[in-house]
Scaffold this motif. Structure first.
Motif, PDB file in Angstrom:
ATOM      1  N   THR A  99       0.690  -1.050  -0.047  1.00  0.00           N
ATOM      2  CA  THR A  99       0.009   0.030  -0.023  1.00  0.00           C
ATOM      3  C   THR A  99       0.712   1.237   0.050  1.00  0.00           C
ATOM      4  OG1 THR A  99      -1.650  -1.139   1.114  1.00  0.00           O
ATOM      5  CG2 THR A  99      -1.880   1.322   1.197  1.00  0.00           C
ATOM      6  N   ILE A 100       1.877   1.231   0.748  1.00  0.00           N
ATOM      7  CA  ILE A 100       2.659   2.548   0.808  1.00  0.00           C
ATOM      8  C   ILE A 100       3.548   2.587  -0.284  1.00  0.00           C
ATOM      9  CG2 ILE A 100       4.860   3.568   2.041  1.00  0.00           C
ATOM     10  CD1 ILE A 100       3.749   2.093   4.774  1.00  0.00           C
ATOM     11  N   THR A 101       3.946   1.632  -0.802  1.00  0.00           N
ATOM     12  CA  THR A 101       4.976   1.711  -2.158  1.00  0.00           C
ATOM     13  C   THR A 101       4.080   1.786  -3.461  1.00  0.00           C
ATOM     14  OG1 THR A 101       5.192  -0.651  -2.150  1.00  0.00           O
ATOM     15  CG2 THR A 101       6.927   0.570  -1.021  1.00  0.00           C
ATOM     16  N   GLU A 102       2.653   1.704  -3.267  1.00  0.00           N
ATOM     17  CA  GLU A 102       1.786   1.624  -4.562  1.00  0.00           C
ATOM     18  C   GLU A 102       2.176   0.319  -5.580  1.00  0.00           C
ATOM     19  OE1 GLU A 102       1.956   5.254  -6.485  1.00  0.00           O
ATOM     20  OE2 GLU A 102       0.955   6.322  -4.815  1.00  0.00           O
ATOM     21  N   GLY A 103       2.461  -0.980  -4.714  1.00  0.00           N
ATOM     22  CA  GLY A 103       2.761  -2.048  -5.484  1.00  0.00           C
ATOM     23  C   GLY A 103       3.816  -2.006  -6.161  1.00  0.00           C
ATOM     24  N   GLU A 104       4.896  -1.098  -6.122  1.00  0.00           N
ATOM     25  CA  GLU A 104       6.180  -0.999  -6.586  1.00  0.00           C
ATOM     26  C   GLU A 104       7.161  -1.857  -5.772  1.00  0.00           C
ATOM     27  OE1 GLU A 104       6.879  -0.117  -9.744  1.00  0.00           O
ATOM     28  OE2 GLU A 104       4.974   0.355 -10.214  1.00  0.00           O
ATOM     29  N   TYR A 105       6.987  -1.953  -4.549  1.00  0.00           N
ATOM     30  CA  TYR A 105       7.882  -2.504  -3.687  1.00  0.00           C
ATOM     31  C   TYR A 105       9.250  -1.680  -3.593  1.00  0.00           C
ATOM     32  CZ  TYR A 105       4.668  -5.852  -2.743  1.00  0.00           C
ATOM     33  OH  TYR A 105       3.706  -6.718  -2.392  1.00  0.00           O
ATOM     34  N   GLY A 106      10.468  -2.426  -3.609  1.00  0.00           N
ATOM     35  CA  GLY A 106      11.830  -1.715  -3.420  1.00  0.00           C
ATOM     36  C   GLY A 106      12.818  -2.553  -3.443  1.00  0.00           C
ATOM     37  N   GLN A 107      13.885  -2.075  -3.467  1.00  0.00           N
ATOM     38  CA  GLN A 107      15.340  -2.598  -3.162  1.00  0.00           C
ATOM     39  C   GLN A 107      16.280  -1.730  -2.647  1.00  0.00           C
ATOM     40  OE1 GLN A 107      16.746  -4.266  -7.153  1.00  0.00           O
ATOM     41  NE2 GLN A 107      15.636  -6.013  -6.749  1.00  0.00           N
ATOM     42  N   GLY A 108      17.232  -2.393  -1.769  1.00  0.00           N
ATOM     43  CA  GLY A 108      18.338  -1.762  -1.244  1.00  0.00           C
ATOM     44  C   GLY A 108      18.113  -1.746   0.349  1.00  0.00           C
ATOM     45  N   ASP A 109      18.793  -0.823   1.231  1.00  0.00           N
ATOM     46  CA  ASP A 109      18.899  -0.839   2.641  1.00  0.00           C
ATOM     47  C   ASP A 109      17.740  -0.090   3.258  1.00  0.00           C
ATOM     48  OD1 ASP A 109      21.261  -2.281   2.803  1.00  0.00           O
ATOM     49  OD2 ASP A 109      22.256  -0.345   3.039  1.00  0.00           O
ATOM     50  N   TRP A 110      17.044   0.702   2.454  1.00  0.00           N
ATOM     51  CA  TRP A 110      15.999   1.470   2.892  1.00  0.00           C
ATOM     52  C   TRP A 110      14.657   0.809   2.924  1.00  0.00           C
ATOM     53  CZ3 TRP A 110      11.447   2.086   0.153  1.00  0.00           C
ATOM     54  CH2 TRP A 110      11.544   1.701  -1.366  1.00  0.00           C
ATOM     55  N   PHE A 111      14.544  -0.284   1.906  1.00  0.00           N
ATOM     56  CA  PHE A 111      13.480  -1.120   2.020  1.00  0.00           C
ATOM     57  C   PHE A 111      13.360  -2.053   3.271  1.00  0.00           C
ATOM     58  CE2 PHE A 111      11.226  -5.011   0.600  1.00  0.00           C
ATOM     59  CZ  PHE A 111       9.997  -4.221   0.167  1.00  0.00           C
ATOM     60  N   SER A 112      14.520  -2.499   3.482  1.00  0.00           N
ATOM     61  CA  SER A 112      14.403  -3.312   4.861  1.00  0.00           C
ATOM     62  C   SER A 112      14.196  -2.417   5.780  1.00  0.00           C
ATOM     63  CB  SER A 112      15.890  -3.815   5.185  1.00  0.00           C
ATOM     64  OG  SER A 112      16.361  -4.606   3.853  1.00  0.00           O
ATOM     65  N   ILE A 113      14.499  -1.314   6.239  1.00  0.00           N
ATOM     66  CA  ILE A 113      13.947  -0.428   7.252  1.00  0.00           C
ATOM     67  C   ILE A 113      12.402   0.093   7.136  1.00  0.00           C
ATOM     68  CG2 ILE A 113      14.309   1.768   8.080  1.00  0.00           C
ATOM     69  CD1 ILE A 113      17.071   1.932   7.091  1.00  0.00           C
ATOM     70  N   LEU A 114      12.023  -0.096   5.967  1.00  0.00           N
ATOM     71  CA  LEU A 114      10.345   0.242   5.451  1.00  0.00           C
ATOM     72  C   LEU A 114       9.757  -1.092   6.160  1.00  0.00           C
ATOM     73  CD1 LEU A 114       8.013   1.662   4.354  1.00  0.00           C
ATOM     74  CD2 LEU A 114       8.571   0.590   2.271  1.00  0.00           C
ATOM     75  N   VAL A 115      10.454  -2.262   5.943  1.00  0.00           N
ATOM     76  CA  VAL A 115       9.689  -3.522   6.313  1.00  0.00           C
ATOM     77  C   VAL A 115       9.712  -3.406   7.637  1.00  0.00           C
ATOM     78  CG1 VAL A 115       9.597  -5.982   6.343  1.00  0.00           C
ATOM     79  CG2 VAL A 115      10.240  -4.600   4.173  1.00  0.00           C
ATOM     80  N   GLY A 116      10.860  -3.244   8.398  1.00  0.00           N
ATOM     81  CA  GLY A 116      10.653  -3.016   9.818  1.00  0.00           C
ATOM     82  C   GLY A 116       9.639  -2.196  10.497  1.00  0.00           C
ATOM     83  N   ALA A 117       9.577  -0.954   9.899  1.00  0.00           N
ATOM     84  CA  ALA A 117       8.515   0.090  10.237  1.00  0.00           C
ATOM     85  C   ALA A 117       7.299  -0.506  10.158  1.00  0.00           C
ATOM     86  CB  ALA A 117       9.075   1.411   9.426  1.00  0.00           C
ATOM     87  N   CYS A 118       6.897  -1.073   9.125  1.00  0.00           N
ATOM     88  CA  CYS A 118       5.402  -1.587   8.880  1.00  0.00           C
ATOM     89  C   CYS A 118       5.232  -2.958   9.739  1.00  0.00           C
ATOM     90  CB  CYS A 118       5.579  -2.253   7.413  1.00  0.00           C
ATOM     91  SG  CYS A 118       5.458  -0.703   6.188  1.00  0.00           S
ATOM     92  N   SER A 119       6.505  -3.707  10.093  1.00  0.00           N
ATOM     93  CA  SER A 119       6.150  -4.765  10.912  1.00  0.00           C
ATOM     94  C   SER A 119       5.804  -4.041  12.484  1.00  0.00           C
ATOM     95  CB  SER A 119       7.275  -5.433  11.203  1.00  0.00           C
ATOM     96  OG  SER A 119       7.716  -6.141   9.917  1.00  0.00           O
ATOM     97  N   TYR A 120       6.423  -3.286  12.923  1.00  0.00           N
ATOM     98  CA  TYR A 120       6.211  -2.366  14.095  1.00  0.00           C
ATOM     99  C   TYR A 120       4.808  -1.955  14.118  1.00  0.00           C
ATOM    100  CZ  TYR A 120       6.549   0.802  18.226  1.00  0.00           C
ATOM    101  OH  TYR A 120       6.509   1.794  18.963  1.00  0.00           O
ATOM    102  N   VAL A 121       4.669  -1.162  13.188  1.00  0.00           N
ATOM    103  CA  VAL A 121       3.249  -0.461  13.082  1.00  0.00           C
ATOM    104  C   VAL A 121       2.162  -1.454  13.306  1.00  0.00           C
ATOM    105  CG1 VAL A 121       1.754   1.128  11.610  1.00  0.00           C
ATOM    106  CG2 VAL A 121       4.310   1.548  11.986  1.00  0.00           C
ATOM    107  N   SER A 122       2.251  -2.671  12.298  1.00  0.00           N
ATOM    108  CA  SER A 122       1.242  -3.521  12.451  1.00  0.00           C
ATOM    109  C   SER A 122       0.972  -4.121  13.606  1.00  0.00           C
ATOM    110  CB  SER A 122       1.639  -4.721  11.275  1.00  0.00           C
ATOM    111  OG  SER A 122       0.536  -5.638  11.315  1.00  0.00           O
TER     112      SER A 122
END
Length: 525
Positions: A99-122
């Motif tokens: 939802t946040i990336t509008e289906g584009e997802y991503g690659q790199g270190d920033w994407f792992s931080i985004l997944v961690g943030a979404c895990s915490y928020v969830s």
């Protein structure tokens, strides 16, 4: 073949049947860019030999976007697996990232931080405890960097109020106690008592504002270490701090603050003047028992005094007196210590109900007399050899604790998670102030004293005739202060006062800003 070799300038060139590359038969060098076909027709032009638009590289049947999504979902599955998420919770995190990336997802270190943030928020949305420091440790990133990403996720999803509840510190304590390796060998019954006592003490610490504006996990570690020691479970504060992902030095500081608060509560007991931070751990069972009974007395009318609590005074005082001596005795002629309570008869017994409560009629002077008489008789028995003391640090510690079943009932409402307004309305024998507020008030008071001292020094220099009129005591006081010395803060305060800075501004302590504004700024102008 026409042309010459770019390496040896020879003309014996031939084309390989398999690769189609042009090769020199003399030196064997492949001629670079021989079959390169430039894309001159725009996006719809012919495809090159080495580069094909839309592919993800040799050996892959997926195009670039599909491969990016595939690799991103692998990262999501790996992080959620290491965090111990279920399949449904992992899917919630994947939907949140999509939802946040509008289906584009991503690659790199920033994407792992985004997944961690979404895990915490969830997890936070479901009001389930997951410390942010644990997420940062799992994805191996800086805690502050993860915190900034969490704020961006919360702002993007517009999570406010009930949709994003506060951090569940009580659930975090229970989760830490049941998942920590330090408590893996503890029996289930003992662990349940540790959890209940920990919740009780943790909510008391919240009422005393020891967690206000601070990271919650250090206090969780401090409470777990304290209640574990009371239940004869040996754990190290360093190990517990590492397991809950908290800083060791901060955990030790919270532990000292918790002991200090218990000392303040213990002062309300009859022998409270003898309770200090050195012996509060040994007196903690009686302090916690008092707090528990005090909190339960609120349900049938708020108790305001020690007399309102239905505590077994005879057993409490007797056991405390035994404990402070730290010995195992063989008494030949020692009578039962209940004789000391003959002074007050049966008036100490509390057989009251919520509606009809008989007040406890006993004075502190009477308890002091009992205590003094007890010590005198024990000293006489020691000198006559009636008591064989067994010295030893480990033995003294072992003899100093009661079984938790003797002093802990677990019937207080503080043993369960309460709402904040319920917690603040519960009386546990102490109404503390936030340590940061107390520190700030003390700092203001100290700076105000320094301002007055600086004004006096300036006055004596500018008007020496008036200063000579002072009495002898004032002169002695000035000499004493000169012997102590003047610190850099005193010099700064004098400088600001000489530049007509208001005292209210100096009391705030923002010296650098005031110097730049009133002192150095005036020089520049």
């Amino acid at each position: 073949m026409s042309g010459s070799c770019k390496n040896c300038s020879g003309r014996s060139l031939f084309r390989d049947d398999v690769s189609g590359n042009l090769i020199c038969s003399s030196c064997g060098i492949v001629q670079e860019f021989d079959n390169y076909d430039a894309q001159l027709g725009g996006l719809n032009g012919p495809q090159g030999t080495f580069v094909r638009v839309g592919t993800s590289g040799s050996g892959s049947v997926l195009n670039y976007k599909d491969k990016k999504i595939y690799e991103a979902q692998k990262i999501i599955e790996d992080i959620t697996f290491r965090l111990g998420f279920s399949a449904s919770k992992s899917n919630d995190v994947r939907i949140l990232v999509s939802t946040i990336t509008e289906g584009e997802y991503g690659q790199g270190d920033w994407f792992s931080i985004l997944v961690g943030a979404c895990s915490y928020v969830s997890m936070r949305k479901d009001n389930r405890p997951l410390p942010m420091s644990e997420v940062a440790s799992t994805i191996e990133c800086d805690l502050h960097e993860l915190g900034r990403m969490v704020l961006r996720v919360v702002d993007f999803l517009d999570l406010k109020g009930p949709a994003f509840p506060g951090f569940d510190i009580v659930g975090s304590l229970e989760r830490a106690a049941r998942n920590s390796p330090s408590f893996s060998k503890v029996e289930a019954d003992t662990l349940d008592i540790i959890v209940k006592q920990g919740i009780f003490l943790l909510q008391c610490a919240m009422k005393w504002f020891l967690t206000t504006g601070r990271q919650p996990l250090p206090m969780v570690a401090a409470v777990l270490v304290l209640v574990s020691g009371l239940n004869e479970v040996n754990v190290s504060i360093d190990d517990v701090a590492m397991e809950v992902h908290a800083k060791v030095s901060t955990c030790k500081k919270r532990y000292r603050e918790l002991l200090g608060a218990l000392v303040e509560v213990g002062k309300k007991l009859p022998w409270g003047k003898d309770i200090t931070k050195r012996n509060i751990v040994k007196n903690a069972p009686f302090v916690i028992q008092y707090m528990e009974l005090k909190s339960m007395s609120n349900t049938c009318g708020r108790g305001k005094n020690f007399e309102d609590v239905g505590i077994d005074l005879q057993a409490a005082v007797s056991e405390c007196l035994r404990k402070e001596l730290q010995y195992e005795s063989e008494v030949n002629n020692l009578e039962d210590d209940s004789q000391y309570f003959e002074l007050i008869g049966n008036s100490w017994r509390d057989e009251s109900s919520c509606d009809d409560r008989n007040k406890l009629n006993i004075s502190h002077e009477c308890l002091s007399l009992i205590y003094t008489k007890f010590l005198d008789e024990m000293a006489h028995l020691r000198s006559s050899g009636g008591i064989n003391e067994i010295y030893g640090r480990k033995l003294g510690r072992k003899a100093g604790f009661q079984s938790s079943t003797e002093w802990w009932e677990g019937k207080s409402q503080l043993s369960k998670k309460l709402l904040l307004h319920q917690l603040l309305e519960t009386d546990v024998g102490l109404n503390g102030m936030p340590p940061s507020f107390v520190t700030s008030c003390n700092a203001y008071k100290r700076r105000k004293e320094k301002i007055n001292a600086a004004k006096n020094r300036i006055q004596r220099i500018m008007l020496p005739s008036n200063a000579a009129i002072g009495d002898v005591n004032a002169e002695k006081e000035r000499k004493r202060k000169r012997a102590i010395g003047i610190e850099w803060e005193d010099i700064i305060i004098e400088t600001l006062l000489l530049h007509d800075v208001k005292e209210e501004e100096i009391e705030k302590g923002h010296y650098n800003a005031l110097l730049d504004l009133h002192v150095f700024g005036s020089w520049r102008s």
